[in-house]
Write a protein that holds these residues in place. Structure first.
Motif, PDB file in Angstrom:
ATOM      1  N   GLU A   1      60.700  64.413  93.498  1.00 19.37           N
ATOM      2  CA  GLU A   1      60.107  65.223  94.555  1.00 19.37           C
ATOM      3  C   GLU A   1      58.651  65.543  94.214  1.00 19.37           C
ATOM      4  OE1 GLU A   1      61.169  69.545  94.616  1.00 19.37           O
ATOM      5  OE2 GLU A   1      62.701  68.940  93.144  1.00 19.37           O
ATOM      6  N   PRO A   2      57.854  65.951  95.205  1.00 14.17           N
ATOM      7  CA  PRO A   2      56.445  66.257  94.926  1.00 14.17           C
ATOM      8  C   PRO A   2      56.304  67.446  93.973  1.00 14.17           C
ATOM      9  CG  PRO A   2      56.821  66.007  97.286  1.00 14.17           C
ATOM     10  CD  PRO A   2      58.173  66.060  96.643  1.00 14.17           C
ATOM     11  N   ILE A   3      55.289  67.369  93.137  1.00 15.65           N
ATOM     12  CA  ILE A   3      54.895  68.514  92.311  1.00 15.65           C
ATOM     13  C   ILE A   3      53.383  68.597  92.379  1.00 15.65           C
ATOM     14  CG2 ILE A   3      54.853  67.178  90.140  1.00 15.65           C
ATOM     15  CD1 ILE A   3      55.893  69.826  88.775  1.00 15.65           C
ATOM     16  N   TYR A   4      52.866  69.788  92.615  1.00 15.73           N
ATOM     17  CA  TYR A   4      51.458  69.952  92.943  1.00 15.73           C
ATOM     18  C   TYR A   4      50.658  70.481  91.754  1.00 15.73           C
ATOM     19  CZ  TYR A   4      52.892  69.119  97.721  1.00 15.73           C
ATOM     20  OH  TYR A   4      53.412  68.532  98.851  1.00 15.73           O
ATOM     21  N   ARG A   5      49.513  69.851  91.521  1.00 20.21           N
ATOM     22  CA  ARG A   5      48.551  70.303  90.514  1.00 20.21           C
ATOM     23  C   ARG A   5      47.504  71.186  91.184  1.00 20.21           C
ATOM     24  NH1 ARG A   5      48.889  64.539  88.726  1.00 20.21           N
ATOM     25  NH2 ARG A   5      49.579  64.505  86.547  1.00 20.21           N
TER      26      ARG A   5
ATOM     27  N   TYR B   1      54.824  63.183  91.169  1.00 19.82           N
ATOM     28  CA  TYR B   1      56.218  63.409  91.573  1.00 19.82           C
ATOM     29  C   TYR B   1      57.054  63.588  90.304  1.00 19.82           C
ATOM     30  CZ  TYR B   1      54.507  61.711  96.043  1.00 19.82           C
ATOM     31  OH  TYR B   1      53.795  61.560  97.202  1.00 19.82           O
ATOM     32  N   ILE B   2      58.165  64.332  90.453  1.00 22.61           N
ATOM     33  CA  ILE B   2      58.957  64.670  89.277  1.00 22.61           C
ATOM     34  C   ILE B   2      60.443  64.669  89.612  1.00 22.61           C
ATOM     35  CG2 ILE B   2      58.922  67.163  89.733  1.00 22.61           C
ATOM     36  CD1 ILE B   2      58.558  67.586  86.707  1.00 22.61           C
ATOM     37  N   ARG B   3      61.266  64.217  88.666  1.00 23.36           N
ATOM     38  CA  ARG B   3      62.698  64.454  88.761  1.00 23.36           C
ATOM     39  C   ARG B   3      62.909  65.821  88.102  1.00 23.36           C
ATOM     40  NH1 ARG B   3      67.185  61.179  89.143  1.00 23.36           N
ATOM     41  NH2 ARG B   3      66.000  59.296  88.646  1.00 23.36           N
TER      42      ARG B   3
ATOM     43  N   PHE C   1      57.484  62.718  82.245  1.00 26.22           N
ATOM     44  CA  PHE C   1      58.220  63.302  83.374  1.00 26.22           C
ATOM     45  C   PHE C   1      57.600  63.024  84.740  1.00 26.22           C
ATOM     46  CE2 PHE C   1      59.670  66.053  79.864  1.00 26.22           C
ATOM     47  CZ  PHE C   1      61.044  65.953  80.048  1.00 26.22           C
ATOM     48  N   LEU C   2      56.316  62.737  84.794  1.00 27.81           N
ATOM     49  CA  LEU C   2      55.637  62.596  86.083  1.00 27.81           C
ATOM     50  C   LEU C   2      55.453  61.131  86.467  1.00 27.81           C
ATOM     51  CD1 LEU C   2      52.850  65.336  85.841  1.00 27.81           C
ATOM     52  CD2 LEU C   2      55.225  65.560  86.601  1.00 27.81           C
ATOM     53  N   GLN C   3      55.529  60.909  87.766  1.00 26.57           N
ATOM     54  CA  GLN C   3      55.251  59.586  88.323  1.00 26.57           C
ATOM     55  C   GLN C   3      54.186  59.716  89.397  1.00 26.57           C
ATOM     56  OE1 GLN C   3      56.547  56.676  87.304  1.00 26.57           O
ATOM     57  NE2 GLN C   3      57.810  57.691  85.739  1.00 26.57           N
ATOM     58  N   ALA C   4      53.390  58.651  89.556  1.00 22.10           N
ATOM     59  CA  ALA C   4      52.317  58.681  90.560  1.00 22.10           C
ATOM     60  C   ALA C   4      52.849  58.397  91.957  1.00 22.10           C
ATOM     61  CB  ALA C   4      51.229  57.672  90.187  1.00 22.10           C
ATOM     62  N   LYS C   5      54.042  57.799  92.046  1.00 22.30           N
ATOM     63  CA  LYS C   5      54.627  57.448  93.349  1.00 22.30           C
ATOM     64  C   LYS C   5      56.028  58.056  93.454  1.00 22.30           C
ATOM     65  CE  LYS C   5      52.096  53.085  93.697  1.00 22.30           C
ATOM     66  NZ  LYS C   5      52.213  51.609  93.832  1.00 22.30           N
ATOM     67  N   PRO C   6      56.450  58.323  94.677  1.00 19.60           N
ATOM     68  CA  PRO C   6      57.796  58.912  94.848  1.00 19.60           C
ATOM     69  C   PRO C   6      58.886  57.881  94.568  1.00 19.60           C
ATOM     70  CG  PRO C   6      56.773  58.493  96.979  1.00 19.60           C
ATOM     71  CD  PRO C   6      55.735  58.187  95.944  1.00 19.60           C
ATOM     72  N   LEU C   7      59.693  58.138  93.571  1.00 21.31           N
ATOM     73  CA  LEU C   7      60.838  57.296  93.261  1.00 21.31           C
ATOM     74  C   LEU C   7      62.106  58.002  93.703  1.00 21.31           C
ATOM     75  CD1 LEU C   7      59.815  56.233  89.624  1.00 21.31           C
ATOM     76  CD2 LEU C   7      59.332  55.041  91.781  1.00 21.31           C
TER      77      LEU C   7
END
Length: 648
Positions: free
Chosen positions: A483-487, A502-504, A473-479
């Motif tokens: 949108e951003p998701i914070y750890r 980043y996550i859809r 589900f997570l990507q290192a770059k915005p596609l």
């Protein structure tokens, strides 16, 4: 399959660690549960952690991975009285391993080696002595003990073991150590077996100090988890006769070694009072000879197993004896049973995991101890056991009702101070807040004496999202569409860093999602879950978080930015560490932090300084000092608070 949830037992099996290690890894953030209780995990995350451990990506944990099933063997250096003996004993252990000699056979011949030195053997050649004829021994008890072990060795082992190799062991120049047999046995045990039993031997310096400060000749002493007898041997240093020394253990080889050790220590022909017996299971008040153990000992002293769980029938028995108090941990059960074995006025001295002081699951046990026993001393020992991640404490109790004004001696970091036992009863969950000395208590009293509110029933809370499969589900770059998701690692004091993922956001596909309005709140605070001190960031962008970053939305008439300033301050870092001393930022603890009801002008000034910080201005020193001033702290008290926070 990628979203499969597994329980802690399956997680331990996959990682090759014990249940105690699961709890430690949770405490330090290496494992992330999907539930509040910390009992369920994502299989994909566990498998990823295992892969990271195997590849060496997580070096700090790799040495602990597979501990419960490991084949690794080591000589316990911390158990040596003289580290100069390490090389000599290591060579012996390696020789026994390399020759493939059965542990029982090796221990038998080592015992013969030791008895040959004190004149117990009438023969000098192993080929004759190994026949174990009664006429070849000066004491019947020695012969009887050696025969016990000899009968346990299979005939095939006796027949196939190299006589030449055994002769090397018999003639090996053993160093002067109190428990050579125990050292070798410990080194020959697989590390995984020790982890599953929860049994790690105590460093001699701790043993000697515990005995020296509690034991007196003439006392009747019990070690209910005696292992190879180190506490009993330390007591024996003060005795001419062995009659008052008693030991119990479930490991029959360890019991055999303890009996041999006492026969080596004392010249009398006697049968040591050390038995293969589980005091949690095999003792009962109405049980004949063993029933006499209850209320009969002057001192019970031990380091009980930490990570071992309780068998079902044992748990049922103990829950009937101690309703509402017993936990699933073996050390807590040993503590309760041992107190029943003391006579009135008798003393107990235990080495225990530090978790007993403040973890919620032990609240009923702490309440029982505070209300019914005199707590004489709590000493913080730190991390004292090889391959054991937990810190240790030393707990000393007296079998007597606490008197008015009962004081507890606290020893930690070279400091000694006393605190009132009654204070523990006033703490939430009866926490033993031993990290608060007299000066710390004065500081906290200054804070809590100010009229205040708390977040208890005054806030909405939300856990971060559990995706079920971060790699999916997570990507290192915005596609596009992400949108951003914070750890947790993206959370710093006051501000969120640039997002690392980043996550859809499709909540119906996620494993665990809080109500959407919590993430999309107009204003909220985001805080690190794994941290020594509170670290809170401001968010007004409706940002999403993963489960290492949780959410707080205050629901009271109190400025959110003032809460942000307070919780990030040096003072509140000090309060959190001193009161809770945990590596997790827990809702129940945050709900106990005070929100002072200062004048409107003070709250506006704090909010203004926070706004300046959020705008990028370096105003934290001014904010921090202003908050301390509102509580009336002196310059010395400020210095003390900041020094602790910086050094911690």
């Amino acid at each position: 399959m990628s979203e499969e949830i597994i329980n802690s037992f399956k997680t331990a099996e996959i990682l090759g660690i014990s249940q105690a290690s699961i709890r430690n890894w949770l405490r330090h953030g290496y494992l992330q549960p999907v539930d509040r209780e910390g009992k369920h995990f994502l299989r994909a995350e566990v498998l990823k952690l295992k892969a990271d451990l195997s590849s060496g990506k997580i070096d700090r944990l790799r040495s602990r991975a597979n501990k419960a099933r490991a084949e690794k063997k080591f000589l316990p250096v911390e158990y040596l009285r003289d580290e100069k003996n390490l090389f000599q004993l290591s060579r012996l252990s390696e020789f026994i391993n390399s020759e493939g000699i059965d542990v029982r056979m090796a221990l038998l011949v080592l015992a013969l080696n030791l008895f040959s030195r004190n004149g117990d053997l009438q023969k000098s050649e192993l080929t004759e002595i190994i026949l174990l004829r009664s006429q070849d021994f000066s004491r019947k008890a020695v012969y009887a003990e050696l025969q016990k072990l000899w009968k346990e060795i299979p005939e095939e082992v006796k027949r196939l073991t190299s006589q030449e190799a055994l002769d090397v062991i018999f003639k090996y120049p053993l160093p002067q150590e109190r428990d050579v047999l125990g050292l070798i046995y410990q080194s020959l045990m697989r590390e995984g077996r020790k982890a599953s039993l929860g049994s790690y031997f105590t460093p001699p310096a701790i043993v000697d100090r515990m005995v020296r400060e509690n034991f007196a000749p003439g006392q009747k002493v019990l070690d209910p988890c005696c292992g190879t007898g180190q506490f009993l041997l330390a007591c024996a240093d003060y005795l001419q006769e062995p009659e008052g020394l008693f030991g119990l253990d479930i490991d029959w080889i360890a019991v055999w070694i303890a009996r041999i050790n006492l026969l080596l220590k004392f010249p009398q022909d006697f049968s040591p009072n050390i038995l293969v017996l589980n005091p949690l299971k095999d003792l009962a008040r109405d049980q004949g000879e063993h029933g006499k153990f209850y209320g009969s000992f002057d001192l019970v002293i031990t380091n009980p197993p930490w990570g071992a769980g309780l068998e079902k029938d044992v748990a049922v028995k103990l829950n009937a004896e101690f309703p509402g108090i017993i936990s699933s941990e073996s050390f807590a059960a040993f503590l309760l049973v041992s107190l029943e074995l003391l006579r009135d006025g008798g003393r107990l001295s235990f080495v225990l995991p530090e978790a007993i002081l403040n973890i919620r699951k032990y609240a009923a046990l702490r309440k029982h101890l505070v209300e019914n026993w005199r707590i004489r001393k709590i000493e913080c020992l730190g991390k004292r056991f090889k391959n054991v991640f937990s810190s240790a404490i030393r707990l000393e109790l007296e079998k007597a009702k606490p008197c008015a004004g009962q004081l507890v001696l606290i020893k930690r970091n070279g400091q000694e101070y006393q605190i009132a036992q009654q204070r523990f009863l006033n703490n939430k969950w009866y926490v033993f807040d031993v990290y608060l000395n007299e000066q710390d208590e004065r500081i906290l009293n200054k804070v809590y004496q100010v009229k205040h509110l708390t977040l208890k029933d005054n806030a909405d809370w939300a856990l971060g999202i559990v995706t079920g499969d971060n790699r999916k589900f997570l990507q290192a770059k915005p596609l596009e569409g992400y949108e951003p998701i914070y750890r947790g690692l993206d959370v710093t004091a006051f501000k969120l860093k640039k997002p690392s993922a980043y996550i859809r956001f499709e909540p119906e596909l996620m494993q665990q999602v809080a109500p959407l309005e919590r993430y999309r709140a107009k204003e909220k605070l985001i805080y690190k879950f794994i941290s020594k001190r509170p670290v809170f960031a401001y968010d007004d962008r409706g940002s999403l978080t993963l489960n290492s970053a949780n959410i707080l939305i205050p629901k009271l008439d109190y400025p959110l930015k003032v809460i942000l300033g307070l919780f990030n301050s040096s003072l509140y870092a000090f309060i959190y560490r001193k009161k809770f001393h945990t590596l997790k930022i827990l809702r129940g603890d945050l709900e106990q932090l005070p929100l002072p009801l200062w004048d409107k002008e003070v709250l506006e000034q704090i909010a203004s300084l926070v706004d300046q910080i959020l705008q990028g201005n370096d105003r934290f020193p001014a904010l921090d000092d202003y908050i301390l001033d509102q509580f009336g702290f002196t310059s010395e008290e400020k210095k003390y608070i900041r020094f602790f926070v910086q050094a911690d």
